[in-house]
Scaffold this active site. Structure first.
Site, PDB file in Angstrom:
ATOM      1  N   ARG A  91       0.936  -1.044  -0.080  1.00 43.64           N
ATOM      2  CA  ARG A  91       0.046  -0.030  -0.077  1.00 43.64           C
ATOM      3  C   ARG A  91       0.795   1.145   0.022  1.00 43.64           C
ATOM      4  NH1 ARG A  91      -3.204   2.063   3.352  1.00 43.64           N
ATOM      5  NH2 ARG A  91      -1.865   1.555   5.260  1.00 43.64           N
ATOM      6  N   ARG A 125       6.240   7.779  11.647  1.00 49.60           N
ATOM      7  CA  ARG A 125       5.080   7.006  12.281  1.00 49.60           C
ATOM      8  C   ARG A 125       5.334   5.417  12.462  1.00 49.60           C
ATOM      9  NH1 ARG A 125       3.263   8.078   6.708  1.00 49.60           N
ATOM     10  NH2 ARG A 125       3.035   6.040   5.668  1.00 49.60           N
ATOM     11  N   TYR A 146      20.337   9.461   1.814  1.00 48.01           N
ATOM     12  CA  TYR A 146      21.701   9.744   1.960  1.00 48.01           C
ATOM     13  C   TYR A 146      22.200  10.428   0.531  1.00 48.01           C
ATOM     14  CZ  TYR A 146      26.582   8.335   3.104  1.00 48.01           C
ATOM     15  OH  TYR A 146      27.963   8.451   3.237  1.00 48.01           O
ATOM     16  N   ARG A 199      30.781  21.748   7.618  1.00 46.66           N
ATOM     17  CA  ARG A 199      31.276  21.439   6.269  1.00 46.66           C
ATOM     18  C   ARG A 199      30.372  20.176   5.814  1.00 46.66           C
ATOM     19  NH1 ARG A 199      32.005  16.921   3.981  1.00 46.66           N
ATOM     20  NH2 ARG A 199      33.772  16.104   4.591  1.00 46.66           N
ATOM     21  N   LYS A 217      23.126   9.098   7.929  1.00 39.11           N
ATOM     22  CA  LYS A 217      24.306   8.273   8.370  1.00 39.11           C
ATOM     23  C   LYS A 217      23.698   6.982   9.257  1.00 39.11           C
ATOM     24  CE  LYS A 217      28.002   9.961   6.279  1.00 39.11           C
ATOM     25  NZ  LYS A 217      29.036   9.533   5.572  1.00 39.11           N
ATOM     26  N   GLU A 288      31.261  13.588  12.132  1.00 38.54           N
ATOM     27  CA  GLU A 288      30.990  13.647  10.710  1.00 38.54           C
ATOM     28  C   GLU A 288      30.778  15.066  10.103  1.00 38.54           C
ATOM     29  OE1 GLU A 288      30.174  10.700   9.005  1.00 38.54           O
ATOM     30  OE2 GLU A 288      30.326  12.113   7.353  1.00 38.54           O
ATOM     31  N   ASP A 289      31.455  15.388   9.176  1.00 39.47           N
ATOM     32  CA  ASP A 289      31.257  16.702   8.344  1.00 39.47           C
ATOM     33  C   ASP A 289      31.594  17.722   9.437  1.00 39.47           C
ATOM     34  OD1 ASP A 289      30.772  15.075   6.535  1.00 39.47           O
ATOM     35  OD2 ASP A 289      28.828  15.783   5.703  1.00 39.47           O
ATOM     36  N   ASP A 311      34.600   9.815  10.563  1.00 40.11           N
ATOM     37  CA  ASP A 311      34.301   9.212   9.106  1.00 40.11           C
ATOM     38  C   ASP A 311      34.958   9.898   7.990  1.00 40.11           C
ATOM     39  OD1 ASP A 311      32.853   7.430   7.436  1.00 40.11           O
ATOM     40  OD2 ASP A 311      31.293   9.163   7.413  1.00 40.11           O
ATOM     41  N   ASP A 312      34.692  11.232   8.014  1.00 43.74           N
ATOM     42  CA  ASP A 312      35.531  11.729   6.863  1.00 43.74           C
ATOM     43  C   ASP A 312      37.142  11.579   6.639  1.00 43.74           C
ATOM     44  OD1 ASP A 312      33.087  13.345   5.889  1.00 43.74           O
ATOM     45  OD2 ASP A 312      33.157  13.748   8.035  1.00 43.74           O
ATOM     46  N   ALA A 348      42.898  19.263  -0.187  1.00 40.80           N
ATOM     47  CA  ALA A 348      43.665  18.964   1.068  1.00 40.80           C
ATOM     48  C   ALA A 348      43.094  19.234   2.296  1.00 40.80           C
ATOM     49  CB  ALA A 348      45.062  19.706   0.993  1.00 40.80           C
ATOM     50  N   ALA A 351      39.277  14.962   4.134  1.00 40.89           N
ATOM     51  CA  ALA A 351      39.018  13.729   3.284  1.00 40.89           C
ATOM     52  C   ALA A 351      40.590  13.433   2.665  1.00 40.89           C
ATOM     53  CB  ALA A 351      37.946  13.869   2.631  1.00 40.89           C
ATOM     54  N   ASN A 467      30.879  15.098  -2.807  1.00 46.95           N
ATOM     55  CA  ASN A 467      29.476  14.855  -2.761  1.00 46.95           C
ATOM     56  C   ASN A 467      28.674  16.190  -2.438  1.00 46.95           C
ATOM     57  OD1 ASN A 467      29.506  12.101  -2.828  1.00 46.95           O
ATOM     58  ND2 ASN A 467      30.164  12.341  -0.814  1.00 46.95           N
ATOM     59  N   ASN A 512      32.275   5.558  -1.711  1.00 51.38           N
ATOM     60  CA  ASN A 512      31.776   6.499  -0.479  1.00 51.38           C
ATOM     61  C   ASN A 512      31.993   5.544   0.656  1.00 51.38           C
ATOM     62  OD1 ASN A 512      29.305   7.567   1.410  1.00 51.38           O
ATOM     63  ND2 ASN A 512      29.319   8.789  -0.314  1.00 51.38           N
TER      64      ASN A 512
HETATM   65  N1  LIG Z   1      33.096  10.011  -0.998  1.00 57.54           N
HETATM   66  C1  LIG Z   1      33.167   9.942   0.101  1.00 57.54           C
HETATM   67  O1  LIG Z   1      32.982   8.900   0.718  1.00 57.54           O
HETATM   68  C2  LIG Z   1      33.504  11.280   0.912  1.00 57.54           C
HETATM   69  C3  LIG Z   1      33.599  12.456   0.157  1.00 57.54           C
HETATM   70  N2  LIG Z   1      33.971  13.490   0.572  1.00 57.54           N
HETATM   71  C4  LIG Z   1      33.803  14.997  -0.007  1.00 57.54           C
HETATM   72  O2  LIG Z   1      35.128  15.506   0.088  1.00 57.54           O
HETATM   73  C5  LIG Z   1      34.753  16.836  -0.183  1.00 57.54           C
HETATM   74  C6  LIG Z   1      35.960  17.639   0.536  1.00 57.54           C
HETATM   75  O3  LIG Z   1      35.679  17.119   2.132  1.00 57.54           O
HETATM   76  P1  LIG Z   1      36.844  17.893   2.994  1.00 57.54           P
HETATM   77  O4  LIG Z   1      38.171  17.421   2.739  1.00 57.54           O
HETATM   78  O5  LIG Z   1      36.284  17.537   4.368  1.00 57.54           O
HETATM   79  O6  LIG Z   1      36.591  19.344   2.803  1.00 57.54           O
HETATM   80  P2  LIG Z   1      37.553  20.535   2.925  1.00 57.54           P
HETATM   81  O7  LIG Z   1      36.662  21.778   2.526  1.00 57.54           O
HETATM   82  O8  LIG Z   1      38.154  20.584   4.304  1.00 57.54           O
HETATM   83  O9  LIG Z   1      38.625  20.599   1.999  1.00 57.54           O
HETATM   84  C7  LIG Z   1      38.583  20.737   0.670  1.00 57.54           C
HETATM   85  C8  LIG Z   1      39.654  20.829   0.051  1.00 57.54           C
HETATM   86  O10 LIG Z   1      39.593  21.210  -1.452  1.00 57.54           O
HETATM   87  C9  LIG Z   1      40.595  22.334  -1.879  1.00 57.54           C
HETATM   88  N3  LIG Z   1      40.280  22.884  -3.020  1.00 57.54           N
HETATM   89  C10 LIG Z   1      39.336  23.766  -3.245  1.00 57.54           C
HETATM   90  N4  LIG Z   1      39.256  24.108  -4.468  1.00 57.54           N
HETATM   91  C11 LIG Z   1      40.064  23.486  -5.018  1.00 57.54           C
HETATM   92  C12 LIG Z   1      40.424  23.420  -6.533  1.00 57.54           C
HETATM   93  N5  LIG Z   1      39.922  24.287  -7.321  1.00 57.54           N
HETATM   94  N6  LIG Z   1      41.285  22.821  -6.805  1.00 57.54           N
HETATM   95  C13 LIG Z   1      42.041  21.862  -5.963  1.00 57.54           C
HETATM   96  N7  LIG Z   1      41.680  21.964  -4.544  1.00 57.54           N
HETATM   97  C14 LIG Z   1      40.530  22.606  -4.341  1.00 57.54           C
HETATM   98  C15 LIG Z   1      40.670  22.995  -0.664  1.00 57.54           C
HETATM   99  O11 LIG Z   1      41.717  23.896  -0.567  1.00 57.54           O
HETATM  100  C16 LIG Z   1      40.753  21.967   0.564  1.00 57.54           C
HETATM  101  O12 LIG Z   1      42.171  21.720   0.720  1.00 57.54           O
HETATM  102  C17 LIG Z   1      33.589  17.237  -0.151  1.00 57.54           C
HETATM  103  O13 LIG Z   1      32.550  17.526  -1.257  1.00 57.54           O
HETATM  104  C18 LIG Z   1      32.663  15.834   0.680  1.00 57.54           C
HETATM  105  O14 LIG Z   1      31.491  15.515   0.373  1.00 57.54           O
HETATM  106  C19 LIG Z   1      34.254  13.596   2.037  1.00 57.54           C
HETATM  107  C20 LIG Z   1      34.308  12.445   2.846  1.00 57.54           C
HETATM  108  C21 LIG Z   1      34.025  11.152   2.249  1.00 57.54           C
HETATM  109  C1  LIG Z   2      30.312  10.934   2.124  1.00 59.24           C
HETATM  110  C2  LIG Z   2      30.730  11.759   3.319  1.00 59.24           C
HETATM  111  O1  LIG Z   2      30.929  11.537   4.297  1.00 59.24           O
HETATM  112  C3  LIG Z   2      30.818  13.277   2.946  1.00 59.24           C
HETATM  113  O2  LIG Z   2      30.768  13.552   1.484  1.00 59.24           O
HETATM  114  O3  LIG Z   2      31.284  13.944   3.664  1.00 59.24           O
HETATM  115 MG   LIG Z   3      30.976  13.202   5.839  1.00 62.11          MG
END
Ligand SMILES: NC(=O)C1=CN([C@@H]2O[C@H](COP(=O)(O)OP(=O)(O)OC[C@H]3O[C@@H](n4cnc5c(N)ncnc54)[C@H](O)[C@@H]3O)[C@@H](O)[C@H]2O)C=CC1
Ligand SMILES: CC(=O)C(=O)O
Ligand SMILES: [Mg+2]
Length: 628
Positions: A91, A125, A146, A199, A217, A288-289, A311-312, A348, A351, A467, A512
């Protein structure tokens, strides 16, 4: 630690073929709170009548049997036709299927938010039915609860908020948290996912609205790891937001102030940690984040004293390692060749740096685990951030990135310099792997992908891991069409496979951390380990890598399909339990003490059985009223 290189896929598939055993009465109860024992024994409830129908933990809606309706004063409060849970789902699905448009592209699915709303209302519910639907259709609805849809939900949370879920600790609650935790109704909490909203995915600071990611999550903790939904707690720590748009919005639900920083910030997080570990000493807290600025500091601050992980930083690193090892195998090379891979990482942050740290350690271990191996492994990485290639000339370099700063002279010999652009780096380095954790959608532009065609690898790998979908560094279509058919592709959010023509498929893997964090949490819980060690994380990553068969890898599959996530999580959790026992960290769980756990761990099948029997499944228990 288990020797990954000796693990055979045959052994894993044998485990999976094992018949599901009957519930072991001495095993950990997977039953709900108040349940006296496993499976078919009744659950005691302290409420009746409408109070039951309004409690998502116990509500069965139209599935309440007539005897239960009598016992719980429900007769007349429901339509007379008693439905089976299958009929109920049928349903419910009519409603959801009306919106049926392929959901895998997330925000490009115009109905994604509407689907989330319908599922969320069910969550509100009737939790048992919600998780039954989610588990049975995980591939279809993971992108709704997610990433990517959860990102959209967080962005719009102040408007979408109807009923509270989880707890909010704010800067205004300083001094009160120790008593506030007792406002949560459950005496047992196994898993907390906490965020400060600074973030959220690649969407930046979303303040209090970030609670959506903690909820998403934990949905996976229930669906994939079988954590009892009555024992999960999403938490938002609201220390303000630096998102000016939110601050200017009078309907924003969070504190209307800029973020606390420095010691004031740490004091809030410390108070939260003390409060939750006082009420629930065995809880596991997943961070997380959190923005990178705090992610590493908080991890170092708590990881040796508490059952917690980030986690990140750590989950993502493990998933990336599994994927990177898969990419080596996909090139038809032995995994031991991993230390020869040239890896360019864009991003850098928490993650990106988490990944390069873990990859360096993995390489060093493969090279004999000497100081020299550890030192030389770092030369396999080129890290590029918003300011370009990071070298030792970088001013105010982030200490976490420092070990990966390229030597300027040596970079010069490669035709590179401080701040070289990503395309220049790819062109000069000709990497085996291009990995994006930058949060910048489209960063792997046509030019960058063209440059990757010069890769020295026979099958270069592209990891566009940011993401949600629109933040992915490139799409699989772009990668396959520009770089060519002979690549490996993975992205953080799901994309469809690419039709390469001639009956060939370009596989789009989802890379992921969802493949690891549920198993890390479950394995830690079931081992009773007081901390989460590097070895436990490594064991988790290795088990994930071993999950993929040689055949699959050669077809370009480096991660398994999401539909297998419950089985994967079971295996990952088993690996974590075993490692905790091997490292002498395991203290046992409930009536399984450390000695018994050691015995269980002598036999791979028994560990898997132990994990499986401890996982909650969404079945309605018989309810019996008992005065509270
Ligand atoms: N696939 C997965 O399982 C996961 C994916 N992520 C994704 O990773 C991304 C980053 O996460 P965080 O490291 O925590 O973020 P953050 O904001 O700490 O780091 C971002 C990094 O990217 C760099 N950046 C920004 N513009 C840039 C450019 N034009 N060229 C090269 N580098 C550049 C920044 O200087 C910084 O070092 C997010 O989009 C997040 O969703 C994070 C965790 C897990
Ligand atoms: C997947 C994850 O943890 C992130 O994008 O931050
Ligand atoms: Mg995350």
């Amino acid at each position: 630690m288990s020797n990954f290189y000796n693990q055979t896929r045959a052994a894993s598939s044998l485990m999976r073929r094992l018949k599901r055993s009957l519930i072991n009465p001495t095993a950990v109860s997977r039953a709900r709170c108040f349940t006296t024992a496993e499976g078919h024994r009744p659950s005691l409830v302290h409420k009746r009548s409408l109070d039951i129908l309004h409690d998502p933990w116990f509500n069965k809606g139209t599935a309440f049997s007539m005897t239960e309706r009598d016992r719980l004063d429900l007769r007349g409060l429901l339509p007379p036709n008693v439905m089976s849970s299958e009929q109920q789902i049928e349903r419910f699905m009519v409603d959801l299927k009306r919106l049926e448009v392929q959901a895998r592209d997330g925000p490009s699915d115009p109905n994604a938010l509407a689907k989330w709303r319908i599922l969320n209302r069910l969550h509100d519910r009737n939790e048992t039915m919600y998780y039954k639907v989610l588990i049975a259709n995980i591939e279809e609805y993971a992108p709704i609860v997610y990433t990517p849809t959860v990102g959209l939900v967080c962005q719009n949370y102040s408007g979408l908020f109807r009923r509270p879920r989880g707890m909010y600790f704010s800067a205004e609650d300083r001094g009160e948290m120790m008593s506030m935790v007792y406002n949560w109704p459950a005496d047992q909490v196994d898993m907390i996912v906490v965020t400060d909203g600074s973030r959220i995915l690649g969407l930046g600071d979303l303040g209090v609205q970030g609670i959506g990611i903690a909820i998403g999550k934990l949905d996976l903790y229930v669906a994939a790891a079988g954590i009892n939904p009555q024992r999960v707690l999403p938490v938002m720590i609201d220390v303000g937001t630096n998102n000016e748009k939110l601050l200017k919005n009078p309907l924003y639900l969070g504190l209307q102030q800029h973020r606390l920083d420095g010691d004031e910030y740490i004091a809030v997080i410390d108070e939260f940690m003390e409060a939750v570990f006082t009420r629930w000493p065995n809880v596991i807290v997943q961070f997380e984040d959190f923005q990178s600025k705090w992610a590493f500091k908080l991890l170092q601050r708590y990881r040796n004293a508490h059952r917690m992980f980030n986690d990140d930083v750590q989950g993502t690193a493990g998933v990336a390692i599994a994927g990177l090892l898969g990419a080596v195998r996909a090139q038809g090379r032995p995994m031991i060749d991993f230390p020869k891979q040239k890896i360019v990482v864009a991003g850098a942050g928490s993650a990106g740096i988490g990944v390069v740290n873990a990859a360096r350690k993995t390489m060093a271990r493969m090279l004999g685990n000497t100081e020299h191996a550890f030192d030389s492994a770092k030369s396999q990485f080129w890290v590029v951030d918003a300011n370009g290639l990071i070298t030792d000339e970088r001013e105010n370099i982030d200490p976490d990135a420092l070990p990966f700063a390229r030597n300027t002279n040596e970079a010069g010999r490669q035709g590179l310099r401080e701040g070289s652009s990503l395309v220049e780096v790819v062109r000069q380095v000709r990497p085996d792997v291009l990995l994006g954790l930058s949060g910048v959608g489209g960063l792997f532009s046509k030019e960058v992908l063209e440059a990757l065609k010069g890769s020295t690898s026979a099958k270069p790998a592209i990891f566009a891991m940011s993401n949600p979908t629109k933040n992915a560094e490139c799409t699989p279509e772009e990668a396959f069409s520009i770089v060519g058919d002979n690549i490996i592709f993975a992205s953080g959010s799901p994309f469809r496979d690419v039709d390469l023509g001639n009956g060939q498929i370009g596989h789009s893997n989802q890379g992921n951390n969802m493949y690891l964090f549920p198993g890390i949490g479950l394995g830690t819980l079931l081992s009773g380990s007081r901390i989460i060690s590097d070895g436990m994380l490594q064991a988790a990553a290795e088990r994930l890598a071993a999950y993929i068969t040689e055949d699959e890898v050669l077809k370009g599959m480096i991660f398994p399909p999401i539909s297998k996530i419950r089985d994967i999580t079971k295996e990952v959790a088993a690996a974590v339990v075993k490692e905790a026992v091997e490292e002498d960290l395991a203290e046992g769980y409930r009536d399984i003490d450390a000695r018994e756990l050691q015995k269980i761990c002598q036999n791979e099948e028994e560990v898997l059985e132990y994990v499986e029997n401890s996982m909650w499944s969404p079945e309605y228990p018989t309810l019996v009223y008992k005065r509270g």
